[in-house]
Scaffold this active site. Structure first.
Site, PDB file in Angstrom:
ATOM      1  CE  LYS A  22      -1.776   1.694   4.136  1.00 20.18           C
ATOM      2  NZ  LYS A  22      -1.181   2.670   4.540  1.00 20.18           N
ATOM      3  CG  ASN A  23       2.303   2.826   3.618  1.00 19.16           C
ATOM      4  OD1 ASN A  23       1.623   3.155   3.423  1.00 19.16           O
ATOM      5  ND2 ASN A  23       2.892   2.955   4.537  1.00 19.16           N
ATOM      6  NE  ARG A 130       0.373  10.148   9.783  1.00 20.66           N
ATOM      7  CZ  ARG A 130      -0.335   8.895   8.928  1.00 20.66           C
ATOM      8  NH1 ARG A 130      -0.839   8.346   9.925  1.00 20.66           N
ATOM      9  NH2 ARG A 130       0.354   8.582   8.378  1.00 20.66           N
ATOM     10  N   PRO A 131       0.883  16.791  10.776  1.00 22.87           N
ATOM     11  CG  PRO A 131       3.713  17.887  11.714  1.00 22.87           C
ATOM     12  CD  PRO A 131       2.268  17.065  11.630  1.00 22.87           C
ATOM     13  NE  ARG A 407      -7.436   4.672   5.496  1.00 19.46           N
ATOM     14  CZ  ARG A 407      -6.720   5.432   6.099  1.00 19.46           C
ATOM     15  NH1 ARG A 407      -6.979   5.720   6.884  1.00 19.46           N
ATOM     16  NH2 ARG A 407      -6.046   6.063   5.611  1.00 19.46           N
TER      17      ARG A 407
HETATM   18  C1  EPZ Z   1       4.195   6.721   6.325  1.00 20.36           C
HETATM   19  O1  EPZ Z   1       3.374   7.951   6.929  1.00 20.36           O
HETATM   20  C2  EPZ Z   1       3.399   5.858   5.810  1.00 20.36           C
HETATM   21  N1  EPZ Z   1       2.314   5.984   5.393  1.00 20.36           N
HETATM   22  C3  EPZ Z   1       2.659   5.626   7.291  1.00 20.36           C
HETATM   23  O2  EPZ Z   1       1.925   4.208   7.627  1.00 20.36           O
HETATM   24  C4  EPZ Z   1       4.689   4.921   8.189  1.00 20.36           C
HETATM   25  O3  EPZ Z   1       3.907   4.550  10.028  1.00 20.36           O
HETATM   26  C5  EPZ Z   1       5.235   6.111   8.497  1.00 20.36           C
HETATM   27  O4  EPZ Z   1       5.046   7.016   6.727  1.00 20.36           O
HETATM   28  C6  EPZ Z   1       6.395   5.920   8.953  1.00 20.36           C
HETATM   29  O5  EPZ Z   1       7.328   4.813   8.488  1.00 20.36           O
HETATM   30  C7  EPZ Z   1       2.842   5.920   3.919  1.00 20.36           C
HETATM   31  O6  EPZ Z   1       3.075   5.315   3.223  1.00 20.36           O
HETATM   32  C8  EPZ Z   1       1.275   6.256   3.179  1.00 20.36           C
HETATM   33  P1  EPZ Z   1       6.144  10.589   8.058  1.00 20.36           P
HETATM   34  P2  EPZ Z   1       4.211   9.900   6.330  1.00 20.36           P
HETATM   35  O7  EPZ Z   1       6.160  11.744   7.166  1.00 20.36           O
HETATM   36  O8  EPZ Z   1       5.047   9.470   5.198  1.00 20.36           O
HETATM   37  C9  EPZ Z   1       5.871  13.837  11.548  1.00 20.36           C
HETATM   38  C10 EPZ Z   1       0.447   2.889   7.591  1.00 20.36           C
HETATM   39  O9  EPZ Z   1      -0.225   2.466   8.885  1.00 20.36           O
HETATM   40  N2  EPZ Z   1       6.389  14.484  10.336  1.00 20.36           N
HETATM   41  O10 EPZ Z   1       7.892   9.615   7.653  1.00 20.36           O
HETATM   42  O11 EPZ Z   1       2.776  10.636   6.945  1.00 20.36           O
HETATM   43  C11 EPZ Z   1       4.996  12.739  11.772  1.00 20.36           C
HETATM   44  O12 EPZ Z   1       4.084  13.668  12.501  1.00 20.36           O
HETATM   45  C12 EPZ Z   1       0.746   4.581   7.556  1.00 20.36           C
HETATM   46  O13 EPZ Z   1      -0.021   1.578   6.808  1.00 20.36           O
HETATM   47  C13 EPZ Z   1       5.783  16.071  10.304  1.00 20.36           C
HETATM   48  O14 EPZ Z   1       5.976  16.646  11.685  1.00 20.36           O
HETATM   49  O15 EPZ Z   1       4.998   9.276   8.327  1.00 20.36           O
HETATM   50  C14 EPZ Z   1       5.796  11.796  12.136  1.00 20.36           C
HETATM   51  O16 EPZ Z   1       5.460  12.288  13.746  1.00 20.36           O
HETATM   52  C15 EPZ Z   1       0.457   5.356   9.298  1.00 20.36           C
HETATM   53  N3  EPZ Z   1       5.857  16.750   9.280  1.00 20.36           N
HETATM   54  C16 EPZ Z   1       7.231  12.165  11.497  1.00 20.36           C
HETATM   55  O17 EPZ Z   1       7.147  13.028  10.966  1.00 20.36           O
HETATM   56  C17 EPZ Z   1       5.749  16.381   8.267  1.00 20.36           C
HETATM   57  O18 EPZ Z   1       5.684  17.620   7.065  1.00 20.36           O
HETATM   58  C18 EPZ Z   1       7.217  10.524  10.895  1.00 20.36           C
HETATM   59  O19 EPZ Z   1       6.432  10.747   9.351  1.00 20.36           O
HETATM   60  C19 EPZ Z   1       5.464  14.871   7.907  1.00 20.36           C
HETATM   61  C20 EPZ Z   1       5.970  14.388   8.821  1.00 20.36           C
END
Ligand code: EPZ
Length: 428
Positions: A22-23, A130-131, A407
Site C-alpha cells: 500500500k505504502n 501528522r503535520p 484500508r
Molecule cells: C508514512 O506516513 C506511511 N504512510 C505510514 O504508514 C508510516 O507509519 C510512516 O510513513 C512512517 O514510516 C504511507 O506511506 C502512505 P512520516 P507519513 O512523514 O509519510 C512527522 C500505515 O499504517 N512529520 O514519515 O505520513 C509525523 O507527524 C501508515 O500504513 C512532520 O512532523 O509519515 C511523524 O511523527 C501509518 N512533518 C513523523 O514525522 C511533516 O511534514 C514521521 O512521519 C511530515 C511528517
C-alpha cells in the site's frame, strides 16, 4: 459497518500470498501526474486507500483503467493504467484528503507539472497530528510560494520549480516522496539531505527512473535528482508489502503455527526479523518468500523501539505488542515516530493483556492466555493487532469498525481462514 468474528486457539498452517505494498502503491499512483503518457502499475493491492486515491486522481483529470490479474507469483494484484493527459483540476478536496492523508502526495507532482497545486490541510488522525510542514518547506526550497487559504494549502511555481538543496530536519517518508517527485521536473539538480530510506522510496525512484528521471542514492539518506523537462510513461510492478508480511509472520508466531509467506522479502524486514528471532520466532528465507514458525515452545518477552528504516517499523508496533502479550516475561516497546500510537492498548487490555504505558513506552507483561472480547478498531495497524490477539485468544472476539482494517489489508479473513483460522466477516 462490517464486523469480524474470530474464535481463537487454532494454529495457522499453509501459504499466504503477500500483496503489493500500500505504502509503495500510493506514491507510485501520484507519480502519474508527472507525465502526459500512460503509467501502468502491476501487482496493485485491492485496498480502500488505493480506491480513494484513484478517485482523487480522476477528479484531477487522470484517466484510469483498472483490470484483473497482473500480480507477481499468481497473487491477486491488479493492473492500473493511468494517463494524466490534461490536468483538469489542481485541487485535492477536503472530503478526500480527510479520509486519507497520503492525498498530500499529489501536491509535489501538481506543482512540478502545472506550476500550481492545492491540497486541503489533512487534519489530524488517530495516531497523531501528522503535520505536513516538511513537505511545504521542501517545496519552498525548490522555489514554490506556499499560502494557506481557508484550510487549503496552495503552492505556486508559475515559472516552474528550480533544483536546490532540501534538508529534512527529521526523517519523513511522505515528504521525501513528495520532494523526490517534484524534483524530477525541477530545472537543475536537487539534493535531498536526511531523506527517508524505506524500500517504498527505492521502489518509487525505480519507477521514476523508468519514466526518464535521473536519480542517485535512493535508499540512502542523501538522494540527488537531475531535473528533466518532461517524463514519459512506463510499466512498473509494485513491491511486496513488507508490513503485511511482518503482520502475517506474527500471526504464525502468536498461534504457534507454521506459515509460508509467498513474495515476502527478508531484506525489507531485517530489524523486525531480528527482534522476532530474539523473541523465539524462526524465520527461514525460501526461494519464494519466508517460512515462519516458533523456534521452540513459548515466546520470550523482547524489547523493541520503532525507528525510521532500517529500524523496527512503527507500522509493526501494534502487532508486536499483541505478540508480546502472551510471551514469557516482559517486553518494553517504545514508539518514537508517532505521538499517539498506543490506541490498541486499552482494547488489548479488554482481552486480558497486561500493558502499562509510560509516555512513549509501553511495558507488556506476558500472560498465560488472552480471552476473546468485543473490541473496537481505531486505526489501521491497531485493528490488525486485535485480529492477531483474537487468533490466539480463548473464545470469541468481535472486531468492530472493520473499515480501518480494509484500508490496508486485502481480504484478511479469506487469507487467514485459508490457513485454518476460524474467522468470518459479518456484514452490518
Ligand atoms: C508514512 O506516513 C506511511 N504512510 C505510514 O504508514 C508510516 O507509519 C510512516 O510513513 C512512517 O514510516 C504511507 O506511506 C502512505 P512520516 P507519513 O512523514 O509519510 C512527522 C500505515 O499504517 N512529520 O514519515 O505520513 C509525523 O507527524 C501508515 O500504513 C512532520 O512532523 O509519515 C511523524 O511523527 C501509518 N512533518 C513523523 O514525522 C511533516 O511534514 C514521521 O512521519 C511530515 C511528517
Amino acid at each position: 459497518m462490517d464486523r469480524i468474528v474470530i474464535r481463537g486457539g487454532r494454529p495457522l498452517e499453509g501459504e499466504i500470498y503477500v500483496g503489493g505494498a500500500k505504502n509503495a502503491a500510493l506514491p507510485l499512483m501520484a507519480a502519474c501526474l508527472l507525465t502526459d503518457e500512460t503509467l501502468t502499475l502491476t501487482n496493485l493491492p485491492h485496498l480502500a486507500d488505493i480506491s480513494t486515491l484513484a478517485k482523487l486522481l480522476s477528479t484531477l483529470g487522470v484517466e484510469l483503467h483498472m483490470n484483473g490479474n497482473g500480480g507477481a507469483g499468481g497473487s491477486s494484484g491488479r493492473v492500473l493504467e493511468m494517463t494524466a493527459g490534461r490536468i483538469a483540476d489542481t485541487c485535492a478536496p477536503y472530503d478526500l484528503v480527510r479520509k486519507m492523508r497520503a492525498s498530500v502526495l499529489v501536491l509535489g507532482p501538481l506543482v512540478a507539472r502545472e506550476g500550481l497545486g492545492s491540497v486541503s490541510l489533512p487534519g489530524g488522525c488517530a495516531i497523531g497530528t501528522r503535520p505536513i510542514d516538511l513537505h511545504l518547506a521542501g517545496l519552498e526550497a525548490l522555489g514554490a510560494e506556499i499560502e494557506l487559504k481557508e484550510g487549503y494549502i496552495e503552492a505556486r511555481a508559475p515559472n516552474g520549480l528550480t533544483g536546490g538543496e532540501v534538508v529534512f530536519p527529521k526523517v519523513s517518508v511522505g515528504a521525501t516522496e513528495n520532494i523526490l517527485m517534484a524534483a524530477c521536473l525541477a530545472s537543475g539538480e536537487t539534493r535531498l539531505v536526511n531523506a527517508a530510506r524505506e524500500p517504498e522510496i527505492v521502489d518509487l525512484a525505480n519507477c521514476l527512473t523508468a519514466m526518464g528521471a535521473e536519480i542517485e542514492g535512493a535508499g540512502t539518506a542523501s538522494i540527488t535528482v537531475r531535473g528533466q523537462s518532461r517524463l514519459h510513461g512506463a510499466r512498473h510492478e509494485v513491491i511486496a508489502d513488507r508490513i503485511e508480511a511482518g503482520t502475517y509472520a506474527m500471526a504464525a508466531a502468536i498461534t504457534d503455527g507454521d506459515l509460508h509467506l509467498v513474495g515476502a522479502r527478508g531484506e525489507h524486514l531485517r530489524s523486525a526479523l531480528e527482534v522476532l528471532g530474539q523473541a523465539g520466532v524462526a524465520v527461514t528465507e525460501t526461494n519464494r518468500g519466508l517460512q515462519v514458525r516458533r523456534a521452540n515452545g513459548r515466546l520470550q518477552g523482547t524489547d523493541a523501539m520503532t525507528e525510521a528504516f532500517p529500524g523496527f517499523p512503527t507500522d509493526l508496533q501494534a502487532q508486536f505488542m499483541a505478540l508480546m502479550a502472551t510471551a514469557q516475561g516482559a517486553a518494553m516497546i517504545t514508539e518514537t515516530i508517532f505521538e499517539n500510537r498506543f490506541m490498541h492498548v486499552p482494547e488489548l487490555a479488554r482481552m486480558g493483556a497486561n500493558v502499562t504505558v509510560h509516555g512513549a513506552s509501553a511495558l507488556v507483561r506476558g500472560v498465560e492466555r488472552l480471552t476473546g472480547a468485543p473490541v473496537m478498531a481505531t486505526d489501521l495497524r491497531a485493528s490488525v493487532s486485535l485480529v492477531l490477539a483474537g487468533l490466539a485468544a480463548e473464545g470469541e472476539t468481535v472486531l468492530n469498525r472493520v473499515y480501518h482494517l480494509d484500508r490496508g489489508y486485502e481480504r484478511v479473513e479469506d487469507k487467514l481462514s485459508a490457513c485454518g483460522a476460524d474467522i468470518r466477516r459479518v456484514p452490518e
